[in-house]
Design an enzyme around this catalytic site. Structure first.
Site, PDB file in Angstrom:
ATOM      1  N   HIS A   1     -25.204 -19.400 -25.015  1.00  0.00           N
ATOM      2  CA  HIS A   1     -24.445 -18.182 -24.741  1.00  0.00           C
ATOM      3  C   HIS A   1     -22.995 -18.495 -24.387  1.00  0.00           C
ATOM      4  O   HIS A   1     -22.082 -17.820 -24.838  1.00  0.00           O
ATOM      5  CB  HIS A   1     -25.056 -17.441 -23.547  1.00  0.00           C
ATOM      6  CG  HIS A   1     -26.189 -16.550 -23.912  1.00  0.00           C
ATOM      7  ND1 HIS A   1     -27.473 -16.998 -24.019  1.00  0.00           N
ATOM      8  CD2 HIS A   1     -26.231 -15.227 -24.183  1.00  0.00           C
ATOM      9  CE1 HIS A   1     -28.265 -15.983 -24.343  1.00  0.00           C
ATOM     10  NE2 HIS A   1     -27.533 -14.896 -24.451  1.00  0.00           N
ATOM     11  N   ILE A   2     -22.816 -19.501 -23.539  1.00  0.00           N
ATOM     12  CA  ILE A   2     -21.448 -19.730 -23.059  1.00  0.00           C
ATOM     13  C   ILE A   2     -20.737 -20.863 -23.800  1.00  0.00           C
ATOM     14  O   ILE A   2     -19.517 -20.922 -23.784  1.00  0.00           O
ATOM     15  CB  ILE A   2     -21.391 -19.962 -21.529  1.00  0.00           C
ATOM     16  CG1 ILE A   2     -22.029 -21.292 -21.125  1.00  0.00           C
ATOM     17  CG2 ILE A   2     -22.066 -18.808 -20.788  1.00  0.00           C
ATOM     18  CD1 ILE A   2     -21.719 -21.670 -19.668  1.00  0.00           C
ATOM     19  N   PHE A   3     -21.508 -21.752 -24.468  1.00  0.00           N
ATOM     20  CA  PHE A   3     -20.843 -22.862 -25.167  1.00  0.00           C
ATOM     21  C   PHE A   3     -20.845 -22.704 -26.684  1.00  0.00           C
ATOM     22  O   PHE A   3     -20.058 -23.339 -27.373  1.00  0.00           O
ATOM     23  CB  PHE A   3     -21.471 -24.199 -24.773  1.00  0.00           C
ATOM     24  CG  PHE A   3     -21.267 -24.536 -23.314  1.00  0.00           C
ATOM     25  CD1 PHE A   3     -19.979 -24.684 -22.799  1.00  0.00           C
ATOM     26  CD2 PHE A   3     -22.341 -24.667 -22.450  1.00  0.00           C
ATOM     27  CE1 PHE A   3     -19.780 -24.973 -21.456  1.00  0.00           C
ATOM     28  CE2 PHE A   3     -22.148 -24.958 -21.100  1.00  0.00           C
ATOM     29  CZ  PHE A   3     -20.867 -25.114 -20.600  1.00  0.00           C
TER      30      PHE A   3
ATOM     31  N   GLY B   1     -21.500 -19.355 -27.993  1.00  0.00           N
ATOM     32  CA  GLY B   1     -21.388 -17.923 -28.241  1.00  0.00           C
ATOM     33  C   GLY B   1     -20.197 -17.366 -27.482  1.00  0.00           C
ATOM     34  O   GLY B   1     -19.354 -18.119 -27.012  1.00  0.00           O
ATOM     35  N   GLY B   2     -20.160 -16.072 -27.335  1.00  0.00           N
ATOM     36  CA  GLY B   2     -18.961 -15.450 -26.766  1.00  0.00           C
ATOM     37  C   GLY B   2     -19.063 -15.090 -25.298  1.00  0.00           C
ATOM     38  O   GLY B   2     -18.276 -14.286 -24.812  1.00  0.00           O
TER      39      GLY B   2
ATOM     40  N   GLU C   1     -32.417  -4.594 -29.254  1.00  0.00           N
ATOM     41  CA  GLU C   1     -31.479  -4.772 -30.369  1.00  0.00           C
ATOM     42  C   GLU C   1     -31.233  -3.443 -31.069  1.00  0.00           C
ATOM     43  O   GLU C   1     -30.133  -3.177 -31.550  1.00  0.00           O
ATOM     44  CB  GLU C   1     -31.995  -5.814 -31.358  1.00  0.00           C
ATOM     45  CG  GLU C   1     -32.136  -7.220 -30.779  1.00  0.00           C
ATOM     46  CD  GLU C   1     -30.904  -7.707 -30.028  1.00  0.00           C
ATOM     47  OE1 GLU C   1     -29.778  -7.300 -30.378  1.00  0.00           O
ATOM     48  OE2 GLU C   1     -31.065  -8.502 -29.075  1.00  0.00           O
TER      49      GLU C   1
ATOM     50  N   GLU D   1     -23.896  -3.920 -23.215  1.00  0.00           N
ATOM     51  CA  GLU D   1     -25.360  -3.964 -23.127  1.00  0.00           C
ATOM     52  C   GLU D   1     -25.948  -2.661 -22.571  1.00  0.00           C
ATOM     53  O   GLU D   1     -27.147  -2.580 -22.336  1.00  0.00           O
ATOM     54  CB  GLU D   1     -25.830  -5.147 -22.283  1.00  0.00           C
ATOM     55  CG  GLU D   1     -25.480  -6.520 -22.849  1.00  0.00           C
ATOM     56  CD  GLU D   1     -26.196  -6.855 -24.154  1.00  0.00           C
ATOM     57  OE1 GLU D   1     -27.285  -6.318 -24.375  1.00  0.00           O
ATOM     58  OE2 GLU D   1     -25.631  -7.632 -24.950  1.00  0.00           O
TER      59      GLU D   1
HETATM   60 ZN    ZN Z   1     -28.000  -7.303 -26.148  1.00  0.00          ZN
END
Ligand code: ZN
Length: 730
Positions: free
Chosen positions: A646-648, A650-651, A515, A544
């Site tokens: 993540h996919i439902f 988030g982006g 992070e 990333e």
């Molecule tokens: Zn990351």
């Protein structure tokens, strides 16, 4: 700050560090509607001005539309909303309460509606096209010609507006907007149901035999959870212990519990979260089971419709239109390369687990189930490397880890990071505030950025996982002064227990470094146009790079041995333990790679192949993919998709592959340091400086392929990733 701004309610201030305690659910409900009305009026005024200007330009070819007439006011409009709504969303993630959640949900539709209105403004779109035409017609340096950053910002703006449906007409556009709004609500509901299902299930253990194998730190944590739930007398030694499905409790329980029956119960609960089935899916307030299946089908169907309205075959194409990867085929090519290397490795790894179970005469040896994998992997890890990741915790107290991280940044990037607690309001007493100054080892360098760190897990009120978010973005005020970037860094590591500081697992250390890598890109940017500063304008599948790059340093001798010291005795981490950590890095590497490939392929295919009435459910499609991307088939109640936030929620829709894509970049970037020799101090500093001046500094102002080449001198290669993952030997 203008005098009138002082009188504004905090939530509308729109600049500076937020006073979090003044942003309450009531102020969200009271002031967000007014803010949006004001922004709508300002947007209309801007459109009127642009309309006049465009007509004037149409009748007088010598006139030019200026950047300052369009892009700056547009950015300021967006920033006012980002600031206010960003704080609300931030608090919704770190101080969730039923009231705030309701206030947030109550305004979200209006926020999305405004975004669509701005994103679909034909006048703004025409004005953007005007800027582009002027640029095409102008030679470098001539009026109307744009610099590289401006060109990237403009191209991204045009593309985003196209993807928001600016080209759609009448009923088609109305349907598009209605679907966008529904999608936003569905995402929020999906995420909330995962949170509720995670919190809605606990397992109370009373008998010491039931915590057999659990390390002291976990028993203490489970006892603390029991105390928070009202068992005031709970203690690490005599219980009761409360197991939950949040990661800090769930993952170590599966790893250490010798009670196979309990591992199975906890595992089944975890994989069936929010699936409307099983003992433990959780309940809504009205007693209905939490069930994300209908949401999944609806989300996928809506995305498919949206894609076709925009002229794409499916949502995967929409996603890739704004990414570094050129096509679905390019993504599949990389995933297949990794799958082919990882599958045989994962099969060997599973066989090794069966063998160790056999050596221990475990009855499950010939019937290994998913709830046995973590447990036997941990045994095997301990036997192969004698590495007990729990036993390393005392060497990673948070304060020392921060010191190590900060001195690494000093060394590589020529900055100083210092505590500045008390200089900024925070949202929870555990949150810390830090400042970054120019120049290594100096307290007098120019301040260049700041960040909040919210390190600990708070089940029930804080979203799980770890993330970096923008508080303030680097930009230039109208008076010419610079707004310095400020980041939110959020982790979910084990909190301190009584007098003991937060003792981190090595994985938690890696997460923090990860992070922080995002934070560095946000904070060390030198781009003054906020639309391309820091992570803004960086393609998703390249974003990333800095974060995964930073993880590599956790395996660097000087960095790790410099920071890992026993929190009580001050003893450094023994050299042998460092060797084991390095050896353990590729342990179960085939399984880990395969897992990511599985998620990435499921995500991609759900968004390119699945549609309602296609003859199979999303789950069936997932299971078909599992046939050659898993080595243990998912159990019947495995409803992983129901918590695939993540996919439902988030982006990452049709973008989960980005982790692996960017890992190619980050591994290759780190290999530049390996090449000059990790002990070669001056060359390391030079290479670090070059990394800062390219990857960390240029943000979205340049094509990611060009940024990479500026740092590495060539295009990326997957050689380093395959080597680092230990998939070469076969
Ligand atoms: Zn990351």
């Amino acid at each position: 700050m203008s005098p009138s701004a002082v009188a504004l309610p905090e939530i509308l201030r729109g600049e500076g560090l937020p006073v979090f305690e003044a942003i309450t659910p009531a102020t969200v409900t009271a002031h967000i509607p007014g803010l949006i009305a004001e922004l709508e009026a300002d947007l209309s005024q801007l459109e009127t001005r642009l309309g006049h200007r465009l007509s004037a330009i149409a009748s007088d070819a010598s006139q030019l539309l200026r950047w300052q007439e369009l892009m700056d006011p547009l950015q300021r409009l967006g920033e006012r909303l980002r600031w206010s709504w960003g704080v609300v969303s931030h608090l919704n993630g770190v101080c969730n309460s039923p009231e705030l959640r309701e206030a947030h949900a109550g305004q979200q539709a209006a926020v999305v509606r405004f975004g669509n209105r701005a994103g679909q403004s034909r006048l703004i779109y025409r004005a953007l096209e005007q800027l582009q035409q002027q640029h095409m017609a102008a030679s470098p340096g001539a009026p109307g010609h744009l610099d590289g950053a401006q060109q990237r910002i403009l191209a991204a703006e045009l593309r985003d507006m196209q993807l928001r449906g600016v080209g759609l007409q009448g009923a088609e556009q109305e349907a598009f907007n209605a679907a966008s709004q529904e999608l936003a609500e569905l995402s929020t509901r999906f995420g909330n149901q995962v949170l509720d299902a995670t919190n809605g299930w606990t397992l109370r253990l009373n008998d010491p035999a039931e915590v057999d194998g659990l390390p002291e730190s976990l028993r203490a944590q489970l006892a603390q959870a029991a105390r928070s739930a009202g068992d005031e007398a709970a203690s690490a030694e005599s219980g009761p212990w409360l197991v939950g499905l949040d990661m800090p409790r769930y993952a170590p329980f599966l790893k250490y519990s010798r009670r196979r029956d309990l591992r199975e119960r906890v595992y089944r609960a975890h994989v069936s979260r929010a699936s409307g089935q099983g003992e433990v899916c959780g309940e809504q307030a009205d007693g209905e089971p939490l069930n994300n299946w209908p949401l999944i089908e609806r989300i996928l169907a809506l995305r498919g419709e949206q894609a076709r309205r925009l002229g794409y075959a499916n949502w995967a194409e929409v996603s890739l239109a704004a990414k570094m990867a050129d096509s679905e085929a390019a993504v599949e090519g990389l995933l297949e390369e990794l799958r082919a290397a990882a599958l045989p490795a994962a099969q060997q790894e599973l066989e090794a687990l069966r063998q160790i179970a056999r050596r221990h005469h475990a009855p499950e040896a010939d019937d290994l189930q998913p709830w046995d994998v973590s447990f036997w992997a941990e045994r095997l890890r301990q036997e192969s490397f004698e590495l007990d990741s729990e036993a390393l915790r005392p060497y990673f107290p948070l304060p020392r880890v921060l010191d190590g991280l900060f001195s690494l940044c000093s060394r590589l990037f020529d900055v100083t990071i210092e505590a500045a607690d008390g200089e900024a309001p925070v949202w929870h007493p555990d949150v810390r505030y830090f400042r970054i100054r120019e120049g290594a080892a100096t307290a007098t360098g120019e301040p260049i950025a700041a960040f909040y760190l919210d390190p600990y897990s708070r089940p029930g009120s804080k979203r799980g996982g770890a993330w970096m978010d923008e508080c303030l973005v680097r930009s230039r005020r109208q008076d010419g002064t610079t707004v310095l970037p400020v980041a939110y860094l959020i982790c979910n590591q084990s909190p301190p227990v009584a007098e003991t500081p937060s003792l981190m697992t090595f994985e938690e250390v890696e997460t923090l470094f990860h992070e922080f890598g995002h934070g560095l890109q946000h904070m060390l940017t030198t781009v003054e146009r906020p639309q391309a500063a820091g992570i803004n304008g960086v393609e998703w599948d390249a974003v990333e790079l800095p974060s995964q790059f930073m993880e590599n340093w956790c395996y660097d001798r000087a960095t790790l041995l410099g920071m890992a010291r026993h929190w009580q005795s001050g003893e450094p981490l023994p050299e042998a333990e460092f060797g084991k950590l390095q050896a353990a890095r590729t342990f179960m590497g085939g399984t880990a790679t395969l897992r990511q490939v599985h998620f990435a392929l499921v995500d991609l295919k759900l968004h390119s192949q699945w549609r309602p009435g296609c003859g199979q459910s999303p789950e069936q499609l997932r299971r078909a993919i599992a046939a050659n991307t898993t080595v243990l088939a998912p159990i019947d109640e495995d409803a992983f998709l129901c918590s695939f936030g993540h996919i439902f929620a988030g982006g990452y829709a049709a973008g989960y592959y980005s982790y692996k894509w960017a890992e190619v970049l980050s591994a290759d970037a780190f290999s530049a340091f390996e090449e000059v020799g990790l002990e070669n101090e001056q060359q390391i500093r030079d290479t670090g400086r070059r990394f800062r001046d390219t990857v960390l500094s240029l943000g979205g102002s340049l094509d990611p392929k060009a940024v990479f080449e500026a740092f590495r001198g060539r295009q990326p290669s997957s050689e380093a990733l395959i080597r680092h993952s230990g998939l070469l030997a076969g």
